[in-house]
Design an enzyme around this catalytic site. Structure first.
Site, PDB file in Angstrom:
ATOM      1  CB  THR A 100      30.241  41.621  49.221  1.00 10.32           C
ATOM      2  OG1 THR A 100      29.251  41.096  48.599  1.00 10.32           O
ATOM      3  CG2 THR A 100      31.453  40.597  48.830  1.00 10.32           C
ATOM      4  CG  ASP A 107      38.049  41.288  48.115  1.00 13.21           C
ATOM      5  OD1 ASP A 107      37.675  41.819  46.938  1.00 13.21           O
ATOM      6  OD2 ASP A 107      37.265  40.694  48.885  1.00 13.21           O
ATOM      7  CG  HIS A 153      34.944  39.628  46.060  1.00 13.76           C
ATOM      8  ND1 HIS A 153      34.863  40.522  47.166  1.00 13.76           N
ATOM      9  CD2 HIS A 153      33.661  39.741  45.552  1.00 13.76           C
ATOM     10  CE1 HIS A 153      33.587  40.721  47.360  1.00 13.76           C
ATOM     11  NE2 HIS A 153      32.798  40.658  46.530  1.00 13.76           N
TER      12      HIS A 153
END
Length: 327
Positions: A169, A271, A303
């Site tokens: 991320t 996600d 996610h």
């Protein structure tokens, strides 16, 4: 909690709250745990190291079980996720996950503990990520007496001809921007002329002022990435279209100069960042960059599922794919 009686300055629900006295309550994230001299599950040894005293930049280094004391192993510099404001290289989740990566991939992992917003707004995390990359690669130079806090695991066991970076991320975002810094500006080559062999970008955090693919037009202005970016980098030139978060912004560096020959990107079906990962993958392919980019789309997963649930088959498959990439 005593903090509930204090005056709130600003907040980023459901992640954190900032009080007028400067203190911060973080509501998400796993607990901090000590390094493990020898993890019984994976055989990986870990310890904490100091990269810089001012500003304070630290890392946790993970060393897999050695077959002999002269063995050289690939190196993965890893930037943890957490929206630039949560989580840690020292957290339980990343300790567990990176022990698995180090063991299954047989690599040394250097997990960077960069400074977090809002105490340290961006670009602090980018600065720390870049400084750490230079400090780590400086260990490739023989008889380099200029290194402060020299790390013997890197000197004795690091193979700088097999050098990788990556993250999940926001950490994947930091890695991407480091790749551009290496690739687009010859003055920013790494110490020892170390070349990054590949980049692992898991569920990368990118965004822009306009929705892409299946993203909702109606919900775009109130999207979590939009709120996070404005919170962690309130002074960003161009706001959400700053090149650091929008790699296709008008003034963003060209993707054709990405500073490595191969990239592995992961996206997950459930996600909110899935479409951005696909968007980035397509943009890299169309950029004229001469490297190889691969997209792995894991259907039905949330996610960062592999960090939260490493025991599932999809997580095992993802780790195996990472190990193959790092080999």
């Amino acid at each position: 909690m005593a903090s509930s009686t204090k005056e709130i300055d600003r907040e980023l629900p459901p992640l954190l709250r900032v009080y007028k006295d400067g203190t911060v309550d973080r509501f998400l994230g796993s607990p901090i745990v000590p390094p493990i001299p020898l993890d019984p599950e994976t055989g990986v040894s870990s310890k904490d190291i100091i990269i810089s005293q001012n500003p304070l930049i630290q890392a946790r280094i993970h060393l897999p079980k050695l077959t002999n004391q002269t063995q050289k192993l690939p190196i993965l510099v890893y930037y943890h996720g957490g929206a630039f404001c949560l989580e840690s290289a020292f957290s339980f989740l990343h300790q567990r996950y990176l022990n698995i990566i180090a063991s299954q991939s047989n690599v040394i992992v250097v997990s960077v503990e960069y400074r977090l917003a809002p105490e340290h707004p961006l670009p602090a995390a980018y600065d720390d990520g870049w400084f750490s990359l230079k400090w780590i690669t400086s260990h490739s130079i023989e008889n380099n007496n200029d290194i402060i806090n020299i790390e013997p695991w890197l000197i004795n066991h690091g193979d700088f001809d097999r050098f990788y970076i990556g993250g999940d991320t926001s950490g994947a975002n930091i890695a991407h921007n480091a790749l551009l810094r290496v690739g687009n500006n010859g003055d920013e080559s790494l110490p020892g002329d170390v070349k990054i062999k590949g980049a692992l970008l898991a569920f990368p955090l990118f965004w822009s002022s306009k929705p892409v693919l299946s993203e909702s037009v109606e919900e775009h202005e109130q999207s979590s990435p939009m709120k996070v970016w404005n919170f962690v980098y309130p002074d960003a030139v161009g706001g959400i279209d700053n090149p650091l978060i929008n790699p296709l912004a008008d003034d963003a560096p060209s993707l054709d100069k990405i500073g490595c020959p191969k990239i592995l990107i992961f996206v997950a079906g459930k996600d909110d960042l899935r479409d951005r990962g696909i968007w980035y993958y397509e943009a890299v392919k169309k950029s004229g960059w001469k490297g190889e980019v691969e997209l792995v789309h894991v259907e039905g997963e949330e996610h960062c599922f592999q960090i939260y649930h490493p025991e599932t088959q999809n997580s095992i498959d993802m780790v195996n794919r990472i190990a193959s990439f790092l080999a």
